[in-house]
Design a protein around this motif. Structure first.
Motif, mmCIF file in Angstrom:
data_model
loop_
_atom_site.group_PDB
_atom_site.id
_atom_site.type_symbol
_atom_site.label_atom_id
_atom_site.label_comp_id
_atom_site.label_asym_id
_atom_site.label_seq_id
_atom_site.Cartn_x
_atom_site.Cartn_y
_atom_site.Cartn_z
ATOM 1 N N ASP A 96 0.840 -0.260 1.138
ATOM 2 C CA ASP A 96 -0.507 0.151 1.519
ATOM 3 C C ASP A 96 -1.479 0.174 0.339
ATOM 4 O O ASP A 96 -2.674 0.008 0.523
ATOM 5 C CB ASP A 96 -0.493 1.517 2.201
ATOM 6 C CG ASP A 96 -0.150 1.424 3.685
ATOM 7 O OD1 ASP A 96 0.008 0.297 4.201
ATOM 8 O OD2 ASP A 96 -0.048 2.488 4.331
ATOM 9 N N ASP A 97 -0.954 0.357 -0.880
ATOM 10 C CA ASP A 97 -1.843 0.379 -2.051
ATOM 11 C C ASP A 97 -2.146 -1.025 -2.582
ATOM 12 O O ASP A 97 -2.808 -1.183 -3.604
ATOM 13 C CB ASP A 97 -1.266 1.251 -3.167
ATOM 14 C CG ASP A 97 -0.006 0.684 -3.811
ATOM 15 O OD1 ASP A 97 0.443 -0.429 -3.443
ATOM 16 O OD2 ASP A 97 0.549 1.361 -4.711
ATOM 17 N N GLY A 98 -1.644 -2.065 -1.881
ATOM 18 C CA GLY A 98 -1.898 -3.445 -2.278
ATOM 19 C C GLY A 98 -0.826 -4.065 -3.161
ATOM 20 O O GLY A 98 -0.876 -5.253 -3.464
ATOM 21 N N THR A 99 0.156 -3.288 -3.569
ATOM 22 C CA THR A 99 1.245 -3.794 -4.406
ATOM 23 C C THR A 99 2.164 -4.686 -3.583
ATOM 24 O O THR A 99 2.606 -4.294 -2.499
ATOM 25 C CB THR A 99 2.078 -2.630 -4.984
ATOM 26 O OG1 THR A 99 1.218 -1.772 -5.729
ATOM 27 C CG2 THR A 99 3.209 -3.131 -5.872
ATOM 28 N N VAL A 100 2.467 -5.873 -4.103
ATOM 29 C CA VAL A 100 3.415 -6.767 -3.431
ATOM 30 C C VAL A 100 4.829 -6.286 -3.727
ATOM 31 O O VAL A 100 5.220 -6.176 -4.886
ATOM 32 C CB VAL A 100 3.223 -8.228 -3.875
ATOM 33 C CG1 VAL A 100 4.328 -9.115 -3.312
ATOM 34 C CG2 VAL A 100 1.854 -8.735 -3.432
ATOM 35 N N SER A 101 5.573 -5.992 -2.679
ATOM 36 C CA SER A 101 6.943 -5.524 -2.818
ATOM 37 C C SER A 101 7.936 -6.683 -2.829
ATOM 38 O O SER A 101 8.911 -6.661 -3.574
ATOM 39 C CB SER A 101 7.286 -4.557 -1.686
ATOM 40 O OG SER A 101 8.621 -4.128 -1.790
ATOM 41 N N ALA A 102 7.678 -7.701 -2.001
ATOM 42 C CA ALA A 102 8.591 -8.843 -1.932
ATOM 43 C C ALA A 102 7.888 -10.029 -1.293
ATOM 44 O O ALA A 102 6.919 -9.866 -0.542
ATOM 45 C CB ALA A 102 9.841 -8.487 -1.126
ATOM 46 N N GLU A 103 8.407 -11.215 -1.605
ATOM 47 C CA GLU A 103 7.936 -12.450 -0.998
ATOM 48 C C GLU A 103 9.141 -13.139 -0.370
ATOM 49 O O GLU A 103 10.171 -13.300 -1.026
ATOM 50 C CB GLU A 103 7.285 -13.341 -2.046
ATOM 51 C CG GLU A 103 6.024 -12.708 -2.622
ATOM 52 C CD GLU A 103 5.521 -13.406 -3.863
ATOM 53 O OE1 GLU A 103 4.293 -13.545 -3.975
ATOM 54 O OE2 GLU A 103 6.341 -13.796 -4.714
ATOM 55 N N ILE A 104 8.995 -13.515 0.894
ATOM 56 C CA ILE A 104 10.088 -14.130 1.639
ATOM 57 C C ILE A 104 9.686 -15.554 1.998
ATOM 58 O O ILE A 104 8.626 -15.771 2.577
ATOM 59 C CB ILE A 104 10.395 -13.347 2.927
ATOM 60 C CG1 ILE A 104 10.676 -11.872 2.607
ATOM 61 C CG2 ILE A 104 11.564 -13.981 3.680
ATOM 62 C CD1 ILE A 104 10.762 -10.978 3.836
ATOM 63 N N SER A 105 10.539 -16.499 1.639
ATOM 64 C CA SER A 105 10.293 -17.906 1.976
ATOM 65 C C SER A 105 11.390 -18.370 2.923
ATOM 66 O O SER A 105 12.575 -18.214 2.621
ATOM 67 C CB SER A 105 10.312 -18.770 0.719
ATOM 68 O OG SER A 105 9.295 -18.361 -0.162
#
Length: 138
Positions: A96-105
């Motif tokens: 919610d604070d805009g921090t990217v936690s993970a990217e899934i491809s």
């Protein structure tokens, strides 16, 4: 605008370190894929009735920042078609604070359930089932 699904970390998704277990990120991606396909008008029953179904060919997660108990976040869902039998569906898990936690491809295909082979035109097969790709466009 990118399609997003809001979620919250539940206690049973945590590992012994107190953050979300690595395998749960794949589940979050699946939640976004299913919701995204539904939002894009894809009729799963129509796909199966035509003897086809989506299949996951590969998936990778790049972990950026941990998610902890009770945190709220969103999972995006963006589709990219190219040439050939497969297509890409990527998700970003953002706190919610805009921090990217993970990217899934993910790489997916549409399987002909009788031949047990991928169809040559996955976009066409999806659109024949009501899929509107612009809903999941990046």
């Amino acid at each position: 605008m990118t399609f997003r699904v809001p979620l919250q970390v539940r206690s049973y998704e945590l590992d012994t370190l107190g953050h979300v277990n690595h395998a749960v990120y794949h589940q979050y991606g699946e939640v976004a894929r299913v919701a995204g396909f539904e939002a894009a008008g894809c009729d799963w029953n129509s796909l199966v009735a035509k003897g086809t179904a989506p299949v996951l060919l590969s998936t990778t997660v790049d972990f950026r920042r941990e998610l902890r108990m009770g945190e709220h976040f969103e999972v995006s869902c963006e589709i990219r078609f190219g040439r050939g039998k497969s297509f890409h569906l990527d998700s970003t898990i953002t706190k919610d604070d805009g921090t990217v936690s993970a990217e899934i491809s993910c790489v997916l295909g549409i399987m002909d359930l009788d031949a047990r082979r991928l169809v040559h035109d996955p976009r066409g097969a999806l659109e024949a089932a009501g899929f509107q790709p612009e809903v999941l466009a990046p």
